[in-house]
Design a protein around this motif. Structure first.
Motif, PDB file in Angstrom:
ATOM      1  N   HIS A   1       0.849  -1.189   0.000  1.00  0.00           N
ATOM      2  CA  HIS A   1       0.000   0.000   0.000  1.00  0.00           C
ATOM      3  C   HIS A   1       0.892   1.248   0.000  1.00  0.00           C
ATOM      4  CE1 HIS A   1      -3.672  -2.312   0.697  1.00  0.00           C
ATOM      5  NE2 HIS A   1      -2.964  -3.030   1.542  1.00  0.00           N
ATOM      6  N   ARG A   2       0.565   2.189  -0.875  1.00  0.00           N
ATOM      7  CA  ARG A   2       1.377   3.384  -1.062  1.00  0.00           C
ATOM      8  C   ARG A   2       0.829   4.565  -0.277  1.00  0.00           C
ATOM      9  NH1 ARG A   2       6.172   1.820  -3.426  1.00  0.00           N
ATOM     10  NH2 ARG A   2       5.742   0.003  -4.752  1.00  0.00           N
ATOM     11  N   GLY A   3       1.756   5.355   0.266  1.00  0.00           N
ATOM     12  CA  GLY A   3       1.358   6.557   0.982  1.00  0.00           C
ATOM     13  C   GLY A   3       0.979   7.668   0.031  1.00  0.00           C
ATOM     14  N   VAL A   4       0.544   8.793   0.590  1.00  0.00           N
ATOM     15  CA  VAL A   4       0.016   9.889  -0.225  1.00  0.00           C
ATOM     16  C   VAL A   4       0.964  11.086  -0.292  1.00  0.00           C
ATOM     17  CG1 VAL A   4      -2.373   9.220   0.185  1.00  0.00           C
ATOM     18  CG2 VAL A   4      -1.261  10.818   1.759  1.00  0.00           C
ATOM     19  N   LEU A   5       2.119  10.992   0.371  1.00  0.00           N
ATOM     20  CA  LEU A   5       3.095  12.075   0.293  1.00  0.00           C
ATOM     21  C   LEU A   5       4.036  11.903  -0.898  1.00  0.00           C
ATOM     22  CD1 LEU A   5       4.129  12.467   4.053  1.00  0.00           C
ATOM     23  CD2 LEU A   5       2.534  13.882   2.758  1.00  0.00           C
ATOM     24  N   THR A   6       4.606  10.700  -1.004  1.00  0.00           N
ATOM     25  CA  THR A   6       5.579  10.425  -2.063  1.00  0.00           C
ATOM     26  C   THR A   6       5.283   9.137  -2.813  1.00  0.00           C
ATOM     27  OG1 THR A   6       7.029   9.221  -0.530  1.00  0.00           O
ATOM     28  CG2 THR A   6       7.387  11.599  -0.751  1.00  0.00           C
ATOM     29  N   GLY A   7       4.196   8.441  -2.444  1.00  0.00           N
ATOM     30  CA  GLY A   7       3.906   7.150  -3.065  1.00  0.00           C
ATOM     31  C   GLY A   7       4.769   6.039  -2.518  1.00  0.00           C
ATOM     32  N   SER A   8       5.432   6.262  -1.383  1.00  0.00           N
ATOM     33  CA  SER A   8       6.278   5.241  -0.760  1.00  0.00           C
ATOM     34  C   SER A   8       5.425   4.270   0.047  1.00  0.00           C
ATOM     35  CB  SER A   8       7.316   5.903   0.152  1.00  0.00           C
ATOM     36  OG  SER A   8       8.128   6.801  -0.587  1.00  0.00           O
ATOM     37  N   PRO A   9       5.934   3.053   0.306  1.00  0.00           N
ATOM     38  CA  PRO A   9       5.162   2.078   1.083  1.00  0.00           C
ATOM     39  C   PRO A   9       4.831   2.606   2.476  1.00  0.00           C
ATOM     40  CG  PRO A   9       7.033   1.017   0.005  1.00  0.00           C
ATOM     41  CD  PRO A   9       7.215   2.487  -0.180  1.00  0.00           C
ATOM     42  N   ILE A  10       3.667   2.241   2.987  1.00  0.00           N
ATOM     43  CA  ILE A  10       3.281   2.653   4.340  1.00  0.00           C
ATOM     44  C   ILE A  10       3.744   1.616   5.348  1.00  0.00           C
ATOM     45  CG2 ILE A  10       1.309   3.999   3.554  1.00  0.00           C
ATOM     46  CD1 ILE A  10      -0.491   1.681   4.430  1.00  0.00           C
TER      47      ILE A  10
ATOM     48  N   HIS B   1       7.646  15.028  -6.194  1.00  0.00           N
ATOM     49  CA  HIS B   1       6.516  15.621  -6.932  1.00  0.00           C
ATOM     50  C   HIS B   1       5.410  14.575  -7.189  1.00  0.00           C
ATOM     51  CE1 HIS B   1       4.827  19.028  -8.978  1.00  0.00           C
ATOM     52  NE2 HIS B   1       4.610  18.328 -10.079  1.00  0.00           N
ATOM     53  N   TYR B   2       4.978  13.942  -6.121  1.00  0.00           N
ATOM     54  CA  TYR B   2       3.944  12.908  -6.230  1.00  0.00           C
ATOM     55  C   TYR B   2       2.568  13.502  -5.954  1.00  0.00           C
ATOM     56  CZ  TYR B   2       1.216   8.733  -5.043  1.00  0.00           C
ATOM     57  OH  TYR B   2       0.253   7.760  -4.972  1.00  0.00           O
ATOM     58  N   ASP B   3       1.609  13.204  -6.831  1.00  0.00           N
ATOM     59  CA  ASP B   3       0.232  13.664  -6.654  1.00  0.00           C
ATOM     60  C   ASP B   3      -0.661  12.441  -6.481  1.00  0.00           C
ATOM     61  OD1 ASP B   3      -2.314  14.702  -6.709  1.00  0.00           O
ATOM     62  OD2 ASP B   3      -1.972  15.996  -8.449  1.00  0.00           O
ATOM     63  N   PRO B   4      -1.178  12.197  -5.275  1.00  0.00           N
ATOM     64  CA  PRO B   4      -1.996  10.998  -5.041  1.00  0.00           C
ATOM     65  C   PRO B   4      -3.268  10.977  -5.878  1.00  0.00           C
ATOM     66  CG  PRO B   4      -2.150  12.510  -3.180  1.00  0.00           C
ATOM     67  CD  PRO B   4      -1.061  13.032  -4.067  1.00  0.00           C
ATOM     68  N   ASN B   5      -3.770  12.131  -6.268  1.00  0.00           N
ATOM     69  CA  ASN B   5      -4.999  12.170  -7.055  1.00  0.00           C
ATOM     70  C   ASN B   5      -4.784  11.718  -8.493  1.00  0.00           C
ATOM     71  OD1 ASN B   5      -6.895  13.358  -5.073  1.00  0.00           O
ATOM     72  ND2 ASN B   5      -5.481  15.088  -5.157  1.00  0.00           N
ATOM     73  N   LEU B   6      -3.516  11.680  -8.927  1.00  0.00           N
ATOM     74  CA  LEU B   6      -3.215  11.264 -10.292  1.00  0.00           C
ATOM     75  C   LEU B   6      -2.705   9.831 -10.362  1.00  0.00           C
ATOM     76  CD1 LEU B   6      -1.434  14.498 -11.609  1.00  0.00           C
ATOM     77  CD2 LEU B   6      -3.850  13.844 -11.804  1.00  0.00           C
ATOM     78  N   ASP B   7      -2.586   9.175  -9.227  1.00  0.00           N
ATOM     79  CA  ASP B   7      -2.093   7.789  -9.188  1.00  0.00           C
ATOM     80  C   ASP B   7      -3.256   6.838  -9.445  1.00  0.00           C
ATOM     81  OD1 ASP B   7      -0.931   5.360  -8.716  1.00  0.00           O
ATOM     82  OD2 ASP B   7      -0.003   5.919  -6.816  1.00  0.00           O
ATOM     83  N   ARG B   8      -3.412   6.421 -10.689  1.00  0.00           N
ATOM     84  CA  ARG B   8      -4.553   5.590 -11.042  1.00  0.00           C
ATOM     85  C   ARG B   8      -4.396   4.145 -10.566  1.00  0.00           C
ATOM     86  NH1 ARG B   8      -7.340   9.004 -10.278  1.00  0.00           N
ATOM     87  NH2 ARG B   8      -8.987   7.476 -10.663  1.00  0.00           N
ATOM     88  N   ARG B   9      -3.162   3.736 -10.268  1.00  0.00           N
ATOM     89  CA  ARG B   9      -2.972   2.383  -9.742  1.00  0.00           C
ATOM     90  C   ARG B   9      -3.358   2.303  -8.264  1.00  0.00           C
ATOM     91  NH1 ARG B   9      -0.162  -1.098 -12.947  1.00  0.00           N
ATOM     92  NH2 ARG B   9       0.864  -0.230 -14.775  1.00  0.00           N
ATOM     93  N   ASN B  10      -3.407   3.439  -7.608  1.00  0.00           N
ATOM     94  CA  ASN B  10      -3.760   3.487  -6.188  1.00  0.00           C
ATOM     95  C   ASN B  10      -4.788   4.590  -5.972  1.00  0.00           C
ATOM     96  OD1 ASN B  10      -1.527   1.624  -4.900  1.00  0.00           O
ATOM     97  ND2 ASN B  10      -0.464   2.969  -6.347  1.00  0.00           N
ATOM     98  N   PRO B  11      -6.016   4.380  -6.436  1.00  0.00           N
ATOM     99  CA  PRO B  11      -7.032   5.438  -6.381  1.00  0.00           C
ATOM    100  C   PRO B  11      -7.483   5.755  -4.955  1.00  0.00           C
ATOM    101  CG  PRO B  11      -8.014   3.384  -7.132  1.00  0.00           C
ATOM    102  CD  PRO B  11      -6.537   3.139  -7.065  1.00  0.00           C
TER     103      PRO B  11
ATOM    104  N   THR C   1     -11.502  -2.195  -0.506  1.00  0.00           N
ATOM    105  CA  THR C   1     -10.456  -2.209   0.522  1.00  0.00           C
ATOM    106  C   THR C   1      -9.310  -1.291   0.143  1.00  0.00           C
ATOM    107  OG1 THR C   1     -11.016  -4.484   1.157  1.00  0.00           O
ATOM    108  CG2 THR C   1      -8.826  -3.669   1.772  1.00  0.00           C
ATOM    109  N   TYR C   2      -8.817  -1.424  -1.085  1.00  0.00           N
ATOM    110  CA  TYR C   2      -7.719  -0.565  -1.525  1.00  0.00           C
ATOM    111  C   TYR C   2      -8.106   0.910  -1.404  1.00  0.00           C
ATOM    112  CZ  TYR C   2      -5.746  -4.783  -3.735  1.00  0.00           C
ATOM    113  OH  TYR C   2      -5.230  -6.024  -3.979  1.00  0.00           O
ATOM    114  N   ARG C   3      -9.327   1.251  -1.832  1.00  0.00           N
ATOM    115  CA  ARG C   3      -9.765   2.647  -1.820  1.00  0.00           C
ATOM    116  C   ARG C   3      -9.973   3.160  -0.391  1.00  0.00           C
ATOM    117  NH1 ARG C   3     -11.754   3.914  -7.163  1.00  0.00           N
ATOM    118  NH2 ARG C   3     -11.483   2.071  -8.501  1.00  0.00           N
ATOM    119  N   ALA C   4     -10.393   2.278   0.509  1.00  0.00           N
ATOM    120  CA  ALA C   4     -10.579   2.699   1.900  1.00  0.00           C
ATOM    121  C   ALA C   4      -9.244   3.053   2.546  1.00  0.00           C
ATOM    122  CB  ALA C   4     -11.271   1.591   2.689  1.00  0.00           C
ATOM    123  N   VAL C   5      -8.213   2.272   2.252  1.00  0.00           N
ATOM    124  CA  VAL C   5      -6.887   2.582   2.793  1.00  0.00           C
ATOM    125  C   VAL C   5      -6.431   3.958   2.315  1.00  0.00           C
ATOM    126  CG1 VAL C   5      -4.444   1.939   2.775  1.00  0.00           C
ATOM    127  CG2 VAL C   5      -6.185   0.164   3.015  1.00  0.00           C
ATOM    128  N   ARG C   6      -6.560   4.191   1.019  1.00  0.00           N
ATOM    129  CA  ARG C   6      -6.090   5.455   0.459  1.00  0.00           C
ATOM    130  C   ARG C   6      -6.905   6.650   0.968  1.00  0.00           C
ATOM    131  NH1 ARG C   6      -1.433   6.261  -2.327  1.00  0.00           N
ATOM    132  NH2 ARG C   6      -2.451   7.456  -3.975  1.00  0.00           N
TER     133      ARG C   6
END
Length: 849
Positions: A459-468, A598-608, A494-499
């Motif tokens: 599961h990827r974080g929302v700051l840099t897309g790094s693992p949580i 320069h990670y934007d969580p709203n543009l990460d389609r693999r981790n919506p 489940t994936y979307r709830a985490v994010r």
């Protein structure tokens, strides 16, 4: 014969391999002790080890003393291969820790000691290199007692009144015996060592064979006899390949016996080998406490447990750097990815990432030495050149507060909603998954699926897309639909709830740290302390020995990397720096790193982060900060708001409303006026009832197996048969999802078999699809033939149910002692189970959104 697996551990250059050679010589196992610098050590037989003079791979040697066989497990001491050392500890009955008399306790020594104590492994200490100028024995013992444990006792004086007096302090029982008799019995001493109440230390020179014979006698005399189980159990120690390319699974047998032709997870053992160095002996059978290598197993991995064995501790030491792999032009990246995955079996600390969009391959490694070994290994085994760019820091993310993430997935004819409570944990705890939902609210099978989906991916974080990491994620609410819910729906929810939960709370960027020990001339202390401060580290001067200052501290890997070269330069080669992994902590330059990545969580389609709701017969994407307005279940996380009324909360914007903590009554009111505002009935949203937590812990080995003839079932299922007439591959994919759901319902170990016999030059292919295994048969082999062979080989060991309507196959299956289930009966059972799972119904006539 009593067998004891004894790990040998040390900081690099403390003389670990030299002591192993000396012990082998003292026992008569070898006639001449090899040397690391001569390249003829018995255990460091790998060419890369001999060329570098370090241990890279864990290996085993056997020492026979009387009725005891010590199985020595020689482990790496270099920090780049710390993971190999830690994994070996999981099969050790006791350990030997080597400390250099000239260097004393170093940073990696403390790491090793911590790992030994966490696993409660009885430990014998050998202080090596006493032939060189060093401190007195009394001084060294004091250093060990202050730096490691006050229970460290000098066993060189065994049998003297002073020894018994020191040993008696280990326990009240031993003290009473000493007060009554003036001595302490060997049995009491042995038990104290076994219980980690006493740690023997002895002194000598492994290179000159001084004190090693006496030390060996002590290890054997007071060695810990391991406990064994009556039933078969085993732990997978490691995977490697012999010179002929045969895949070897190294096992420690913890219970019962293991014989050639026995089956492990449905695979037959062809050969059992007992290794000592690079030589081995083939045997027909091994018993508990033995370390062996077996051939014939293809689906095993380091850390797997079998039979009566339950689990092994997880690995705490992880790679801290990420490298981009670079290959010559025209290289098949897919093939290289498969080759690297093969190496990942042998080195679990190696992590491989493949970007399907760009074709780039990234590797998680500990440092430069590991990249050099990997380069040589790939060239030798696969004939491929590989190079690496500069290693970049492998960041992680965690959270600072609590949040309830909601994921909803409801395209047409699909439905699932999941509520996850995210709570921060202390550093180093990793991820913990639990369920706290009543089975009256959500079936246990659906809960298990949610927990499976939580653990099946990074599961990827929302700051840099790094693992949580360091987060406890608890399932607190969920809903399924009687007719439309499938396992894949809960995966998406489940994936979307985490994010969404990560977006709601404050995130923290973490970076890896090193503990370090710096030995430099006194005249260089000022320069060193200035450097450490510049590197955002902390340090303290802990000693001064012969004009050399000892500085210990902690600093980020990103700033400390490469500092050893600076130390050598400004001390003119007299200084040294040693480091050991110290886990992750708050990043010292988080804002700079976040801006650079320069990670934007709203543009990460693999981790919506968003959810999908149904509106007017089609799926509609709802942004993460508006999900609370449309969710179908109430929040479970509530805190009274002294200055906020229900009206003011409803007037807030969606993001502010999403982050507000509400009571359950407030949520019920809001949900019924917003999420259910279009309902034509007056029903209110269901309220979750309190219940005892349900904690799901999966097992690796299952006694019951379900084998399914894939295409036979497709053509017997009306829904799939229609689809197959248009697209057979789509029908197969649909069946895989449905069987995955069924496996989740029943908990059966499921194998789905498809024909590939018409494909030219196709080899049997096995893959893991979520919670099931999918097999594509080889050329000229049908699915029913594969199932017949599997049933014949495993029918007596496992309870096997075969799903097929092939008449000839049914006769053979029944004759093999397996249970037969027709496709029609299976379909009825599947539909019945799905119907029974629908214990939460949507309000009648509800028009969602």
């Amino acid at each position: 014969m009593r067998k004891i697996v004894t790990g040998i551990l040390a900081h690099v250059d403390a003389g670990k391999t030299t002591l192993s050679e000396s012990l082998l010589l003292a026992s008569g196992a070898i006639r001449k002790a090899g040397r690391v610098d001569s390249g003829d050590a018995f255990l460091d037989y790998n060419k890369w080890e001999r060329s570098r003079g370090i241990t890279i791979f864990a290996k085993f040697a056997r020492i026979n003393v009387g009725d005891t066989e010590l199985i020595l497990a020689d482990t790496p001491g270099h920090v780049d291969f710390s993971g190999e050392m830690e994994r070996t500890l999981n099969i050790c009955d006791q350990a030997i820790l080597i400390i250099s008399a000239t260097d004393g306790i170093q940073s990696h020594t403390r790491t090793v000691w911590r790992l030994l104590r966490e696993r409660k492994i009885p430990t014998f200490i050998f202080v090596n290199k006493t032939d060189l100028p060093c401190q007195s024995r009394d001084f060294l013992i004091k250093v060990l007692q202050e730096g490691l444990s006050k229970e460290i006792i000098d066993f060189s004086s065994y049998g003297t009144p002073g020894f018994y007096e020191d040993a008696a302090t280990a326990s009240e029982e031993m003290l009473e015996e000493f007060m009554d008799t003036g001595i302490v019995s060997d049995d009491h001493i042995r038990k104290a060592i076994s219980d980690s109440l006493l740690f023997p230390v002895m002194f000598g020179s492994a290179l000159k064979q001084e004190g090693t014979g006496e030390f060996l006698d002590t290890v054997v005399k007071f060695g810990v006899t391991p406990q064994v189980r009556p039933n078969f159990g085993a732990v997978c120690v490691k995977i490697d390949r012999d010179k002929g390319g045969n895949r070897l699974t190294h096992l420690k047998v913890t219970g019962g016996t293991l014989k050639v032709k026995d089956l492990i997870n449905g695979e037959k053992i062809n050969e059992i080998r007992l290794y000592s160095g690079e030589r081995f002996e083939s045997v027909k059978e091994v018993s508990a406490t033995e370390i062996c290598a077996v051939t014939g197993l293809k689906d095993t991995h380091q850390g797997d447990v079998f039979g009566s064995e339950v689990s092994v501790p997880s690995t705490a030491i992880e790679p801290v750097l990420i490298y981009a792999a670079e290959f010559p032009a025209g290289t098949d990246k897919q093939a290289m990815y498969r080759n690297l995955c093969e190496l990942m079996e042998e080195e679990p600390g190696l992590k491989v990432e493949f970007n399907e969009d760009t074709g780039d391959i990234f590797l998680h490694l500990m440092g430069e030495v590991q990249t050099e070994i990997l380069t040589s290994l790939l060239k030798e085994r696969f004939g491929t050149d590989i190079s690496f760019g500069t290693g970049k820091i492998l960041y992680k993310e965690t959270i600072a507060g609590i949040a309830e993430g909601v994921g909803h997935f409801e395209p047409l004819r699909h439905y699932a909603e999941v509520h996850l409570l995210l709570e921060p944990l202390e550093r180093g705890r990793g991820l913990i998954f639990e369920s706290d939902v009543s089975v009256n609210d959500l079936s246990l099978n659906w809960q298990r699926l949610v927990l499976t989906h939580l653990g099946e991916r990074v599961h990827r974080g929302v700051l840099t897309g790094s693992p949580i990491t360091d987060i406890k994620i608890t399932l607190v609410a969920g809903r399924a639909h009687l007719k439309h819910t499938e396992g894949g729906d809960f995966r998406q929810a489940t994936y979307r709830a985490v994010r969404q939960g990560l977006m709601l709370t404050e995130s923290i960027l973490l970076e890896p740290f090193y503990d370090f020990e710096l030995r430099i001339p006194e005249s260089s202390v000022g320069r060193a302390m200035t450097d450490i401060d510049r590197m955002c580290g902390t340090a303290v001067i802990t000693g001064n020995e012969g004009g050399m200052a000892v500085i210990e501290g902690r600093a980020p890997v990103s700033t400390l990397n490469g500092y050893a070269k600076d130390v050598a330069a400004y001390t003119k080669g007299t200084g040294s720096l040693s480091v050991s992994p110290a886990g992750y902590d708050k990043c010292h330059n988080a804002e700079e790193v976040i801006e650079r990545m320069h990670y934007d969580p709203n543009l990460d389609r693999r981790n919506p982060c968003d959810s999908v709701f149904c509106s007017h017969g089609s799926g509609v994407i709802v942004p993460w900060d508006e999900v609370y307005e449309h969710m179908h279940l109430p929040l479970t996380l509530g805190v009274n708001q002294d200055n906020q009324t229900e009206e003011t909360l409803l007037l807030q914007g969606p993001k502010e409303r999403a982050t507000a903590f509400l009571t359950v009554d407030e949520v019920d009111s809001i949900i019924n006026r917003s999420g259910f505002s279009n309902a034509r009935t007056g029903k209110r949203a269901p309220v979750r009832q309190e219940s005892k937590p349900v904690v799901y812990r999966g097992t690796r080995v299952k006694e019951k197996y379900l084998l399914i003839d894939g295409y036979n079932l497709v053509h017997a299922w009306d829904e799939l048969k229609d689809l197959a007439s248009r697209d057979i591959n789509a029908a197969a994919d649909r069946l895989m999802d449905m069987i995955s759901d069924y496996s989740g319902f029943t908990g059966l170990n499921t194998i789905l078999v498809f024909d590939a016999y018409k494909l030219k030059d196709h080899q049997t292919e096995e893959l893991k699809y979520h919670n099931i295994r999918v097999v594509y048969t080889k050329t000229a082999e049908t699915a029913d033939r594969y199932i017949e062979r599997y049933a014949h080989e495993n029918g007596k060991r496992f309870d096997i149910v075969v799903v097929t309507s092939d008449g000839a196959e049914q006769v053979i299956i029944r004759g093999g002692g397996c249970t037969l289930q027709s496709c029609r009966d299976f379909i009825e059972d599947y539909n019945s189970r799905k119907k029974n799972l629908g214990d939460i119904r949507l309000p009648e006539g509800v028009n969602l959104i």
